[in-house]
Write a protein that holds these residues in place. Structure first.
Motif, PDB file in Angstrom:
ATOM      1  N   GLU A 246       0.832  -1.201   0.000  1.00 55.08           N
ATOM      2  CA  GLU A 246       0.000   0.000   0.000  1.00 55.08           C
ATOM      3  C   GLU A 246       0.868   1.252   0.000  1.00 55.08           C
ATOM      4  O   GLU A 246       0.581   2.236  -0.709  1.00 55.08           O
TER       5      GLU A 246
ATOM      6  N   ASP B 146       1.048   4.208  -2.850  1.00 56.73           N
ATOM      7  CA  ASP B 146       0.928   5.639  -2.561  1.00 56.73           C
ATOM      8  C   ASP B 146       2.147   6.392  -3.103  1.00 56.73           C
ATOM      9  O   ASP B 146       2.016   7.503  -3.643  1.00 56.73           O
TER      10      ASP B 146
ATOM     11  N   LYS C  65       2.044   6.911  -6.917  1.00 53.73           N
ATOM     12  CA  LYS C  65       1.151   7.967  -7.381  1.00 53.73           C
ATOM     13  C   LYS C  65       1.840   9.321  -7.409  1.00 53.73           C
ATOM     14  O   LYS C  65       1.403  10.234  -8.113  1.00 53.73           O
ATOM     15  N   THR C  66       2.925   9.428  -6.640  1.00 54.68           N
ATOM     16  CA  THR C  66       3.640  10.705  -6.587  1.00 54.68           C
ATOM     17  C   THR C  66       4.700  10.828  -7.677  1.00 54.68           C
ATOM     18  O   THR C  66       5.292  11.896  -7.835  1.00 54.68           O
TER      19      THR C  66
END
Length: 366
Positions: free
Chosen positions: A336, A340, A343-344
């Protein structure tokens, strides 16, 4: 002053035959022999060089050592030309001596065979050098007959076929040929009452332990010569022992001449943000600094920690190729967090290689 190359001195190539070597030496000897140049010290020096070169290159064992290790390979091997005994009339003795009977009648000393011992070394031992002890089957002089081969109370007698010369002369028309005596096999003596312990050989079987100094930088196929440790020869010269080197394959390093190659995994996080990893050398472990943004395939050079070769004691380098290791066995929480983080990321900025590849594919389709 460094010595000149023996092949250069005689003016021959490295693959010259024995007859070509002999012909080249005769040419040099006739030109520079002191008897022909009594007041020319330069000619005398050139004659000595030619004789020394021929002495090494005409001997298969010395030639092999010279071809592998150069002049250092034949130092201390013994023998060598006796310049004072080289007579200008003897230079062509092998051609005319047997014909006209001018060759010396002295019996040539017999020599035992050269032996070979195969020795396995680790890469570290081969590169850094080591002293090894080896145990080999051998022969030693029989104490019951003191090496004579004759039973107690008796002694060898002079061979009547050659009168102790060890050689006989055979007349073949105009030519006179000298051959080894078939009765005494060149010994000049025969044993009628043989020693029961050694059966007339003059020696008995034994084992001996030798200390072998392995020079730094040896590699597969190299040989170390131990003078006088070969086959024992009654009333003659003992042969030599050649220790043949075999380097055991190393699970970490691959050797190529003076350099050592290694592949090392680096953690994903270190490849991104930088850090350090432990790298082995032949002596110890060292810390290798990894800069940020290091990709798989990057090669780092560790100077002076590689191998050497016998004729060049300078150490080469270790060339370390790194492989970025992708994390595995991630927990759900780690996955997870990774999603995350993904996505950056900006594909073009953070993955320039992938972007370039995608662009190339697009152009290829066009």
């Amino acid at each position: 002053m460094s010595k000149r190359d023996y092949y250069e001195i005689l003016g021959v190539s490295r693959d010259s035959s024995a007859s070509e070597l002999k012909k080249a030496f005769k040419k040099k000897a006739m030109k520079y022999h002191p008897d022909r140049n009594p007041d020319n010290p330069e000619a005398a020096q050139k004659f000595k060089e030619a004789a020394e070169a021929y002495d090494v290159l005409s001997d298969s064992q010395k030639k092999s050592a010279y071809d592998q290790f150069g002049h250092s390979g034949v130092e201390g091997m013994g023998g060598g030309p006796n310049f004072n005994d080289i007579n200008i009339n003897d230079i062509f003795g092998d051609i005319f001596g047997d014909v006209f009977g001018t060759r010396s009648q002295s019996r040539r000393q017999r020599r035992g065979s050269d032996l070979q011992y195969n020795l396995e070394l680790t890469l570290k031992e081969a590169v850094l050098g080591i002293q090894k002890k080896i145990k080999i089957p051998s022969q030693k002089e029989c104490t019951d007959c003191s090496g004579s081969g004759a039973a107690k109370g008796s002694s060898p007698v002079t061979c009547v076929n050659c009168n102790g010369a060890g050689q006989v002369r055979m007349q073949q028309g105009f030519f006179s040929v000298q051959q080894t005596c078939s009765v005494c096999s060149g010994a000049g003596q025969v044993i009628k009452d043989k020693c029961r312990t050694c059966r007339g050989l003059g020696a008995i079987k034994d084992n001996k332990t030798l200390s072998v100094n392995i020079p730094a930088g040896v590699d597969n196929g190299d040989k170390v010569r131990l003078s006088g440790e070969g086959e024992w020869m009654k009333d003659g010269q003992t042969g030599d022992l050649y220790v043949a080197i075999r380097v055991i394959e190393n699970p970490i390093f691959e050797r190529d001449g003076r350099h050592l190659y290694i592949e090392a995994p680096i953690p994903f996080d270190i490849s991104v943000i930088g850090g350090s990893i432990k790298i082995p050398t032949l002596e110890n472990n060292i810390s290798l600094k990894i800069p940020s943004n290091t990709q798989t395939g990057k090669v780092f050079r560790i100077k002076g920690k590689g191998a050497s070769i016998v004729r060049d004691r300078r150490r080469g380098d270790i060339l370390c190729r790194v492989i970025v290791e992708t994390p595995s066995n991630l927990s759900k929480k780690q996955i997870e967090a990774l999603n995350d983080f993904r996505k950056t990321l900006d594909a073009e900025k953070n993955y320039p290689g992938s972007s370039t590849f995608t662009e190339a594919i697009s152009k290829f389709k066009e």
